[in-house]
Design a protein around this motif. Structure first.
Motif, PDB file in Angstrom:
ATOM      1  N   VAL A  67       0.834  -1.209   0.000  1.00  0.00           N
ATOM      2  CA  VAL A  67       0.000   0.000   0.000  1.00  0.00           C
ATOM      3  C   VAL A  67       0.863   1.251   0.000  1.00  0.00           C
ATOM      4  O   VAL A  67       0.566   2.242  -0.687  1.00  0.00           O
ATOM      5  N   ALA A  68       1.960   1.225   0.756  1.00  0.00           N
ATOM      6  CA  ALA A  68       2.823   2.403   0.876  1.00  0.00           C
ATOM      7  C   ALA A  68       3.519   2.771  -0.430  1.00  0.00           C
ATOM      8  O   ALA A  68       4.091   3.861  -0.548  1.00  0.00           O
ATOM      9  N   LEU A  69       3.461   1.909  -1.434  1.00  0.00           N
ATOM     10  CA  LEU A  69       4.071   2.203  -2.731  1.00  0.00           C
ATOM     11  C   LEU A  69       3.181   3.073  -3.611  1.00  0.00           C
ATOM     12  O   LEU A  69       3.633   3.572  -4.644  1.00  0.00           O
ATOM     13  N   TYR A  70       1.929   3.274  -3.207  1.00  0.00           N
ATOM     14  CA  TYR A  70       0.958   3.959  -4.064  1.00  0.00           C
ATOM     15  C   TYR A  70       0.481   5.262  -3.439  1.00  0.00           C
ATOM     16  O   TYR A  70       0.274   5.345  -2.231  1.00  0.00           O
ATOM     17  N   GLU A  71       0.260   6.261  -4.290  1.00  0.00           N
ATOM     18  CA  GLU A  71      -0.290   7.533  -3.828  1.00  0.00           C
ATOM     19  C   GLU A  71      -1.797   7.442  -3.635  1.00  0.00           C
ATOM     20  O   GLU A  71      -2.363   8.142  -2.787  1.00  0.00           O
ATOM     21  N   ASN A  72      -2.447   6.606  -4.433  1.00  0.00           N
ATOM     22  CA  ASN A  72      -3.897   6.489  -4.387  1.00  0.00           C
ATOM     23  C   ASN A  72      -4.316   5.045  -4.595  1.00  0.00           C
ATOM     24  O   ASN A  72      -3.590   4.253  -5.204  1.00  0.00           O
ATOM     25  N   ALA A  73      -5.507   4.727  -4.095  1.00  0.00           N
ATOM     26  CA  ALA A  73      -6.113   3.430  -4.358  1.00  0.00           C
ATOM     27  C   ALA A  73      -7.416   3.647  -5.113  1.00  0.00           C
ATOM     28  O   ALA A  73      -8.212   4.518  -4.750  1.00  0.00           O
ATOM     29  N   LEU A  74      -7.611   2.876  -6.164  1.00  0.00           N
ATOM     30  CA  LEU A  74      -8.888   2.865  -6.859  1.00  0.00           C
ATOM     31  C   LEU A  74      -9.866   2.091  -5.983  1.00  0.00           C
ATOM     32  O   LEU A  74      -9.544   1.013  -5.492  1.00  0.00           O
ATOM     33  N   VAL A  75     -11.047   2.629  -5.785  1.00  0.00           N
ATOM     34  CA  VAL A  75     -11.997   2.023  -4.852  1.00  0.00           C
ATOM     35  C   VAL A  75     -13.170   1.438  -5.628  1.00  0.00           C
ATOM     36  O   VAL A  75     -13.809   2.125  -6.439  1.00  0.00           O
ATOM     37  N   VAL A  76     -13.432   0.163  -5.369  1.00  0.00           N
ATOM     38  CA  VAL A  76     -14.445  -0.587  -6.098  1.00  0.00           C
ATOM     39  C   VAL A  76     -15.598  -0.940  -5.167  1.00  0.00           C
ATOM     40  O   VAL A  76     -15.389  -1.375  -4.036  1.00  0.00           O
ATOM     41  N   SER A  77     -16.808  -0.763  -5.652  1.00  0.00           N
ATOM     42  CA  SER A  77     -17.998  -1.206  -4.955  1.00  0.00           C
ATOM     43  C   SER A  77     -18.922  -1.855  -5.977  1.00  0.00           C
ATOM     44  O   SER A  77     -19.230  -1.249  -7.014  1.00  0.00           O
ATOM     45  N   GLU A  78     -19.317  -3.090  -5.717  1.00  0.00           N
ATOM     46  CA  GLU A  78     -20.169  -3.856  -6.630  1.00  0.00           C
ATOM     47  C   GLU A  78     -19.578  -3.915  -8.041  1.00  0.00           C
ATOM     48  O   GLU A  78     -20.286  -3.845  -9.042  1.00  0.00           O
ATOM     49  N   GLY A  79     -18.259  -4.028  -8.104  1.00  0.00           N
ATOM     50  CA  GLY A  79     -17.586  -4.171  -9.382  1.00  0.00           C
ATOM     51  C   GLY A  79     -17.273  -2.882 -10.100  1.00  0.00           C
ATOM     52  O   GLY A  79     -16.558  -2.883 -11.109  1.00  0.00           O
ATOM     53  N   ASN A  80     -17.799  -1.773  -9.592  1.00  0.00           N
ATOM     54  CA  ASN A  80     -17.600  -0.487 -10.251  1.00  0.00           C
ATOM     55  C   ASN A  80     -16.495   0.306  -9.571  1.00  0.00           C
ATOM     56  O   ASN A  80     -16.548   0.541  -8.358  1.00  0.00           O
ATOM     57  N   ALA A  81     -15.510   0.689 -10.338  1.00  0.00           N
ATOM     58  CA  ALA A  81     -14.403   1.490  -9.820  1.00  0.00           C
ATOM     59  C   ALA A  81     -14.754   2.957 -10.018  1.00  0.00           C
ATOM     60  O   ALA A  81     -14.524   3.527 -11.079  1.00  0.00           O
ATOM     61  N   ASN A  82     -15.333   3.560  -8.984  1.00  0.00           N
ATOM     62  CA  ASN A  82     -15.856   4.910  -9.163  1.00  0.00           C
ATOM     63  C   ASN A  82     -15.306   5.936  -8.183  1.00  0.00           C
ATOM     64  O   ASN A  82     -15.797   7.053  -8.109  1.00  0.00           O
ATOM     65  N   GLN A  83     -14.296   5.555  -7.391  1.00  0.00           N
ATOM     66  CA  GLN A  83     -13.693   6.495  -6.453  1.00  0.00           C
ATOM     67  C   GLN A  83     -12.183   6.296  -6.425  1.00  0.00           C
ATOM     68  O   GLN A  83     -11.676   5.261  -6.858  1.00  0.00           O
ATOM     69  N   SER A  84     -11.507   7.286  -5.853  1.00  0.00           N
ATOM     70  CA  SER A  84     -10.076   7.179  -5.604  1.00  0.00           C
ATOM     71  C   SER A  84      -9.808   7.699  -4.204  1.00  0.00           C
ATOM     72  O   SER A  84     -10.257   8.798  -3.858  1.00  0.00           O
TER      73      SER A  84
END
Length: 370
Positions: free
Chosen positions: A341-358
């Protein structure tokens, strides 16, 4: 037609690789499960070093968790920004970090910050700085219960406690013991080793109560021993990996039924030999401190065997006549999620298969504002 798995993205072509993906519904389920595993939510003090995310911290706060543990000033500030009530910096501040620790208290007066101490000189510096700032520094004495990384040996605790108790700038809250050396897969083995620590901490607590008329709060353990301390003690418990889980803990601790909730997505970028494929998951994209075959497992391609890894590339043996093509996506489950996790500035966030947040991995930084 193959059944769609929980990790599949509805629109994978829109997702950049390599990338870190959080599965929000599974994280929420992990928080709910954690709370159900203990007799009182007030005994939970989760460690945020795994996810380093304000959004994940807020999910825990919304669920009723009020106390947290962290390892850096940046993580502590992240929790202050989230409005956490009680934050333990599980580190002994030295050098400029003493002033930074004081600055936290001024910047976030709604949060009770505390830190670890295991040395008289370090404690004196902390006490004098606290007095100069017109505050008291809340501390937990760090006990070395066998890991031999930090802390004072149990036999020296009462002597140091006596000295620290006389420093006007300090307020001793209790004892802290991290048992990271206990990580055997067998629950029985972990239990027997933890029982020795439980007895030591109980004896110290009773002696402190007798000599100083002080009921010491005890903060103990991490993830491997959580399922011992949660039922066999009244200690505050500090699991961290539960929020995201990983391949290493999934394999090791069968009694803990947390969901794997974070993956690294990667794409095949080259086919250098008839049996080899290369994807964009190098050292910079997944924790590389473990042996090559214990860094990542691909959920949609479990047969792949790691051959080599460099900064930007991971070469895998797919066997002759494999079906993989350039551009194919691989869903990787890290063996060790915390440093990944510490290697990334952001995580793509998935809910019900949809990646709609960061969500920002905000406290991967060494400094936010303080």
């Amino acid at each position: 037609m193959l059944e769609k798995q929980w990790y599949h993205l509805n629109d994978p072509d829109s997702v950049e690789s390599p990338g870190l993906v959080f599965y929000a519904d599974r994280i929420k389920a992990n928080i709910k499960l954690l709370i159900s595993m203990i007799d009182g939510i007030s005994r939970l003090r989760p460690h945020v070093k795994t996810h380093k995310s304000a959004e994940v911290s807020k999910l825990m706060i919304d669920a009723g968790i009020s106390k947290f543990k962290c390892a850096t000033i940046a993580e502590a500030e992240m929790l202050g920004l989230c409005g956490a009530s009680d934050v333990l910096l599980a580190y002994q501040p030295v050098g400029p970090n003493v002033e930074r620790f004081m600055a936290l208290q001024k910047a976030y007066p709604g949060t009770q910050f505390s830190c670890l101490v295991d040395d008289e000189k370090a404690a004196l510096a902390l006490a004098l700085t606290a007095q100069a700032n017109g505050v008291k520094a809340s501390i937990f004495m760090d006990i070395n219960v066998g890991m031999d990384r930090t802390g004072i040996l149990p036999g020296k605790v009462l002597s140091l406690y006596t000295k620290l108790n006389q420093l006007k700038g300090l307020s001793i809250k209790g004892l802290h013991a991290y048992d990271g050396h206990i990580h055997e897969s067998g629950y029985g083995v972990r239990t027997e080793k933890a029982k020795v620590i439980i007895e030591q901490l109980h004896a110290l607590s009773e002696e402190i109560q007798s000599r100083f008329n002080h009921q010491a709060i005890i903060v103990a353990g991490g993830t491997p021993t959580f399922t011992i301390y949660n039922t066999q003690t009244t200690f505050d418990c500090s699991p961290g990996t539960f929020a995201l889980w990983d391949k290493g803990y999934q394999d090791a601790f069968e009694e803990q039924k947390f969901n794997t909730a974070a993956l690294v997505v990667s794409r095949i970028v080259s086919l250098p030999e008839s049996n080899l494929i290369c994807c964009d998951l190098g050292h910079k994209a997944v924790a590389a401190e473990k042996p090559l075959d214990k860094r990542v497992a691909f959920l949609n391609a479990p047969e792949l065997i790691a051959v080599s890894q460099s900064e930007e590339h991971l070469v895998l043996d797919a066997g002759e006549n494999h079906p993989y093509q350039i551009g194919d996506m691989l869903y990787g489950l890290p063996y060790h999620i915390c440093p990944t996790v510490a290697l990334y500035e952001n995580a793509l966030v998935v809910s019900e298969g949809n990646a709609n947040q960061s969500w920002s991995i905000i406290s991967r930084k060494r400094k936010i504002t303080i």
